[in-house]
Design an enzyme around this catalytic site. Structure first.
Site, short mmCIF file in Angstrom:
data_model
loop_
_atom_site.label_atom_id
_atom_site.label_comp_id
_atom_site.label_asym_id
_atom_site.label_seq_id
_atom_site.Cartn_x
_atom_site.Cartn_y
_atom_site.Cartn_z
N ASN A 18 -55.88 -31.49 -78.71
CA ASN A 18 -57.09 -31.42 -77.91
C ASN A 18 -57.95 -32.52 -78.49
OD1 ASN A 18 -59.57 -30.69 -76.61
ND2 ASN A 18 -60.00 -28.82 -78.19
N LYS A 20 -60.71 -33.73 -77.01
CA LYS A 20 -61.72 -33.51 -76.75
C LYS A 20 -62.36 -34.66 -76.06
CE LYS A 20 -62.10 -30.46 -80.44
NZ LYS A 20 -62.96 -29.85 -81.93
N HIS A 106 -63.13 -22.72 -75.20
CA HIS A 106 -62.98 -23.30 -76.34
C HIS A 106 -64.62 -22.97 -77.02
CE1 HIS A 106 -63.55 -26.32 -79.57
NE2 HIS A 106 -62.29 -26.45 -79.58
N GLU A 108 -66.65 -24.81 -78.33
CA GLU A 108 -67.84 -25.69 -77.78
C GLU A 108 -68.34 -25.64 -76.52
OE1 GLU A 108 -65.27 -29.07 -79.19
OE2 GLU A 108 -65.53 -28.65 -81.30
N GLU A 176 -59.32 -19.61 -83.39
CA GLU A 176 -59.98 -20.79 -83.71
C GLU A 176 -61.34 -20.31 -84.39
OE1 GLU A 176 -58.67 -24.75 -81.99
OE2 GLU A 176 -60.38 -24.05 -80.82
N GLY A 182 -63.25 -28.77 -87.32
CA GLY A 182 -63.86 -29.94 -87.62
C GLY A 182 -64.57 -29.91 -88.99
N SER A 221 -59.11 -27.15 -88.16
CA SER A 221 -58.86 -28.07 -89.54
C SER A 221 -57.38 -28.14 -89.63
CB SER A 221 -59.54 -27.72 -90.65
OG SER A 221 -60.88 -27.79 -90.32
P1 PGA Z 1 -60.20 -29.47 -85.39
O1 PGA Z 1 -60.41 -28.80 -84.10
O2 PGA Z 1 -58.45 -29.48 -85.57
O3 PGA Z 1 -60.80 -30.68 -85.21
O4 PGA Z 1 -60.61 -28.60 -86.43
C1 PGA Z 1 -59.79 -27.86 -83.52
C2 PGA Z 1 -60.35 -27.50 -82.19
O5 PGA Z 1 -61.57 -27.48 -81.94
O6 PGA Z 1 -59.57 -27.17 -81.22
#
Ligand code: PGA
Length: 260
Positions: A18, A20, A106, A108, A176, A182, A221
């Site tokens: 992903n 983003k 997601h 976000e 998640e 992150g 992460s």
């Molecule tokens: P990350 O993000 O691996 O940077 O923690 C995962 C995600 O948001 O899908």
């Protein structure tokens, strides 16, 4: 467009990149070519790989990825097939650009765009109707976990985000935890295993026993160092990778868990 993924319904693990909102054309092309090269050099993997770049790069990267047997996915799509929705992208548009999958709900998007689980369910129904597989994201906040509500919160998200249509062959769920995205922090193996079991049980109940082909991914992460531990947890059928997917080597370090 080609369909690089294995047969629908096979419970093969999936590793999803992903990206983003990252990647101008040049950098995106370099990254996709890097991943494709590593995949081609790495031999057979016992997993499928899906790369979800920004929508501006879908068409641009499709052929490079497809030639390496890597599928393409979107990061979001609208519940309507078309119409007066300035700035939005429909599921048929993603399919038309060569996508086989789309990430929906997601955290976000839930946080920054007020997406409810019901809205995610409507988007998922539209995506399935367009022939896409859906990767539905769920996860609790840190406060919800601290309060002991993680299972209930995620259960509620799964119940409301699952469309009536579709089954274990075309719906993927990504667990998640919001606090792990992150941050470099990851739940322990027991917490991940418990949540994945919970999601699988619920899916089985909601889809009248159709659970054999279901993939429940872990996201938050994941990196090349912790991938082996996380992907070995019973009930973890792959990963959704953010930050580490922006480096071909780091992303490949995760996929390679499924190498021979
Ligand atoms: P990350 O993000 O691996 O940077 O923690 C995962 C995600 O948001 O899908």
């Amino acid at each position: 467009m080609t369909e690089p993924l294995g047969s629908a319904g096979a419970a093969r693990p999936i590793v999803v990149a992903n990206w983003k909102m990252n990647g101008l054309r040049r950098a995106g092309r370099d990254l996709a070519e890097g991943i494709a090269r590593l995949k081609q050099a790495g031999g057979e993997l016992a997993c499928d790989v899906i790369v979800c770049p920004p929508v501006t790069l879908l068409f641009e990267l499709h052929d490079t990825l497809a030639a390496a047997g890597i599928a393409l996915g979107g990061q979001n799509s609208h519940a309507a097939e078309k119409g007066a929705h300035t700035g939005d992208i429909s599921a048929p548009m993603l399919a038309d650009s060569g996508c086989s999958h789309v990430i929906l709900g997601h955290s976000e998007r839930r946080a920054n765009h007020g997406e409810t689980s019901e809205a995610v369910g409507e988007k998922a129904a539209a995506a399935l109707a367009a022939g896409l597989g859906v990767i539905i994201c769920v996860g609790e906040s840190e406060a919800e976990r601290d309060a002991g509500d993680a299972l209930d919160v995620v259960g509620d998200q799964v119940r409301k985000s699952l469309p009536e249509q579709g089954g274990s062959g075309d719906i993927v769920i990504a667990y998640e935890p919001v606090w792990a995205i992150g941050t470099g922090r990851v739940p322990n193996a027991e917490q991940i295993g418990e949540m994945h079991r919970h999601i699988r049980d619920l899916f089985k109940q909601l889809k009248s026993g159709d659970v054999d082909g279901l993939r429940v991914l872990y996201g938050g992460s994941v990196n090349a160092e912790n991938a082996a531990d996380i992907l070995s947890i019973e009930g973890v059928d792959g990963a959704l990778v953010g930050g580490a997917s922006l480096s071909a080597e780091k992303f490949w370090g995760i996929c390679a868990h499924y190498g021979h």
